[in-house]
Scaffold this active site. Sequence first.
Site, PDB file in Angstrom:
ATOM      1  N   SER A   3      17.799  14.396  42.172  1.00  0.00           N
ATOM      2  CA  SER A   3      17.493  15.691  41.544  1.00  0.00           C
ATOM      3  C   SER A   3      18.210  16.738  42.379  1.00  0.00           C
ATOM      4  CB  SER A   3      15.981  15.963  41.593  1.00  0.00           C
ATOM      5  OG  SER A   3      15.694  17.320  41.332  1.00  0.00           O
ATOM      6  N   TYR A  52       7.559  17.213  45.955  1.00  0.00           N
ATOM      7  CA  TYR A  52       8.678  16.722  45.130  1.00  0.00           C
ATOM      8  C   TYR A  52       9.991  16.812  45.912  1.00  0.00           C
ATOM      9  CZ  TYR A  52      11.675  16.115  40.960  1.00  0.00           C
ATOM     10  OH  TYR A  52      12.597  15.667  40.035  1.00  0.00           O
TER      11      TYR A  52
HETATM   12  N1  LIG Z   1      13.531  16.853  33.752  1.00  0.00           N
HETATM   13  C1  LIG Z   1      14.161  17.449  34.742  1.00  0.00           C
HETATM   14  O1  LIG Z   1      14.380  18.690  34.732  1.00  0.00           O
HETATM   15  C2  LIG Z   1      14.639  16.644  35.921  1.00  0.00           C
HETATM   16  C3  LIG Z   1      15.530  17.249  36.841  1.00  0.00           C
HETATM   17  C4  LIG Z   1      16.013  16.503  37.906  1.00  0.00           C
HETATM   18  C5  LIG Z   1      15.626  15.174  38.069  1.00  0.00           C
HETATM   19  N2  LIG Z   1      14.741  14.608  37.177  1.00  0.00           N
HETATM   20  C6  LIG Z   1      14.350  13.217  37.408  1.00  0.00           C
HETATM   21  O2  LIG Z   1      14.709  12.437  36.278  1.00  0.00           O
HETATM   22  C7  LIG Z   1      13.917  11.244  36.255  1.00  0.00           C
HETATM   23  C8  LIG Z   1      13.465  10.985  34.819  1.00  0.00           C
HETATM   24  O3  LIG Z   1      12.548  11.976  34.444  1.00  0.00           O
HETATM   25  P1  LIG Z   1      12.553  12.687  33.002  1.00  0.00           P
HETATM   26  O4  LIG Z   1      12.788  14.123  33.249  1.00  0.00           O
HETATM   27  O5  LIG Z   1      13.432  11.952  32.069  1.00  0.00           O
HETATM   28  O6  LIG Z   1      10.991  12.543  32.616  1.00  0.00           O
HETATM   29  P2  LIG Z   1      10.241  11.735  31.457  1.00  0.00           P
HETATM   30  O7  LIG Z   1       8.789  11.862  31.779  1.00  0.00           O
HETATM   31  O8  LIG Z   1      10.705  12.176  30.115  1.00  0.00           O
HETATM   32  O9  LIG Z   1      10.671  10.226  31.707  1.00  0.00           O
HETATM   33  C9  LIG Z   1      10.146   9.495  32.804  1.00  0.00           C
HETATM   34  C10 LIG Z   1       9.738   8.114  32.350  1.00  0.00           C
HETATM   35  O10 LIG Z   1       9.195   7.433  33.499  1.00  0.00           O
HETATM   36  C11 LIG Z   1       8.005   6.766  33.109  1.00  0.00           C
HETATM   37  N3  LIG Z   1       7.138   6.619  34.274  1.00  0.00           N
HETATM   38  C12 LIG Z   1       6.606   7.594  35.043  1.00  0.00           C
HETATM   39  N4  LIG Z   1       5.840   7.057  36.001  1.00  0.00           N
HETATM   40  C13 LIG Z   1       5.891   5.712  35.827  1.00  0.00           C
HETATM   41  C14 LIG Z   1       5.307   4.608  36.492  1.00  0.00           C
HETATM   42  N5  LIG Z   1       4.503   4.774  37.543  1.00  0.00           N
HETATM   43  N6  LIG Z   1       5.573   3.372  36.048  1.00  0.00           N
HETATM   44  C15 LIG Z   1       6.380   3.175  34.959  1.00  0.00           C
HETATM   45  N7  LIG Z   1       6.950   4.184  34.293  1.00  0.00           N
HETATM   46  C16 LIG Z   1       6.718   5.432  34.721  1.00  0.00           C
HETATM   47  C17 LIG Z   1       7.381   7.636  32.018  1.00  0.00           C
HETATM   48  O11 LIG Z   1       6.489   6.891  31.189  1.00  0.00           O
HETATM   49  C18 LIG Z   1       8.623   8.124  31.280  1.00  0.00           C
HETATM   50  O12 LIG Z   1       8.967   7.231  30.224  1.00  0.00           O
HETATM   51  C19 LIG Z   1      12.791  11.469  37.274  1.00  0.00           C
HETATM   52  O13 LIG Z   1      13.074  10.737  38.437  1.00  0.00           O
HETATM   53  C20 LIG Z   1      12.862  12.962  37.552  1.00  0.00           C
HETATM   54  O14 LIG Z   1      12.378  13.287  38.828  1.00  0.00           O
HETATM   55  C21 LIG Z   1      14.258  15.307  36.110  1.00  0.00           C
END
Ligand SMILES: NC(=O)c1ccc[n+]([C@@H]2O[C@H](COP(=O)([O-])OP(=O)(O)OC[C@H]3O[C@@H](n4cnc5c(N)ncnc54)[C@H](O)[C@@H]3O)[C@@H](O)[C@H]2O)c1
Length: 277
Positions: A142, A155
């Site tokens: 991130s 975080y």
């Molecule tokens: N959305 C943003 O702005 C952003 C920015 C930078 C980094 N990220 C990172 O991107 C990655 C994906 O996140 P996203 O934004 O797509 O969110 P999201 O919630 O849409 O997708 C995350 C997925 O992970 C699954 N998940 C969460 N905890 C879990 C667990 N303990 N066991 C199994 N599955 C689990 C959820 O069910 C979901 O399907 C994360 O690591 C997040 O930190 C997101």
Amino acid sequence: MKLKDQVVLITGGASGLGRALVDRFVAEGARVAVLDKSAEGIRKLESDHAGNVVGFTGDARSLDDNKAAARRCVDVFGKIDTLISNAGIWDYNTALVDIREDKFDTSFDEVFHVNVKSGLLAVKACLPYLVQSRGSVIFTISNAGFYPNGGGPLYTASKHALVGIVRELAFELAPYVRVNGVAPGGMATDLRGPASMGMNDRSISSIPLGELLETVLPIGRMPNVEEYTGAYVFFATRGDAAPATGAVLNYDGGMGVRGLFASVGGKDLEEKLGLSK
Ligand SMILES: NC(=O)c1ccc[n+]([C@@H]2O[C@H](COP(=O)([O-])OP(=O)(O)OC[C@H]3O[C@@H](n4cnc5c(N)ncnc54)[C@H](O)[C@@H]3O)[C@@H](O)[C@H]2O)c1
């Protein structure tokens, strides 16, 4: 099709960035296994990508579930070329002063368990297969892996920890397995918060992230989630990325090159070059 005959295991592949990665990797010719806690998301993935995606409903925090997902992937597709450790949660920028004292231990543990420990467990579960395939690992980090204010201290610390893990594992797993990271910026997904902080029903989609980032990002807009997937394809591609290990790509719309007095320096470039209509 850059990833024909490649097999990829993605954690957190049922939603958001992970889901976009599944779609992109299938489009690039790969077959994909997904570990996610959402049974409904897994069902949808398997029906949308019948034959090319196999899902395992489980918790990325559990070594047993990671092992079972890895075994299922190998049983169905024969190998694992790339592991993408992507499951994560966000602390909604909760500042240290605002973290409740009576919830401190559980909040810290939950964020670090999902964001950090589950990544190590996924690698541990897949390691024999990755060594056999001379494969690679890609961590979703991130902007918070590098800069403040993309999260609160929980975080931000968890994502900084992943940068260290990329470097350590790139050393430990060489010369067999390449280990890299992608550090995306804001995206409109369903990113949730820790249950211990009462944030598991909160979704990042409730925040007008696009509007907020438009004014501060050098690229001038928040990228679509699909636009983040190319970096993962690059790191997974054996030919193009052979020299890449221990690398983390800042892939966040330019957060590290915002200016001191303005977020972008070239607003009047067209005018100065006589290109404005
Ligand atoms: N959305 C943003 O702005 C952003 C920015 C930078 C980094 N990220 C990172 O991107 C990655 C994906 O996140 P996203 O934004 O797509 O969110 P999201 O919630 O849409 O997708 C995350 C997925 O992970 C699954 N998940 C969460 N905890 C879990 C667990 N303990 N066991 C199994 N599955 C689990 C959820 O069910 C979901 O399907 C994360 O690591 C997040 O930190 C997101």
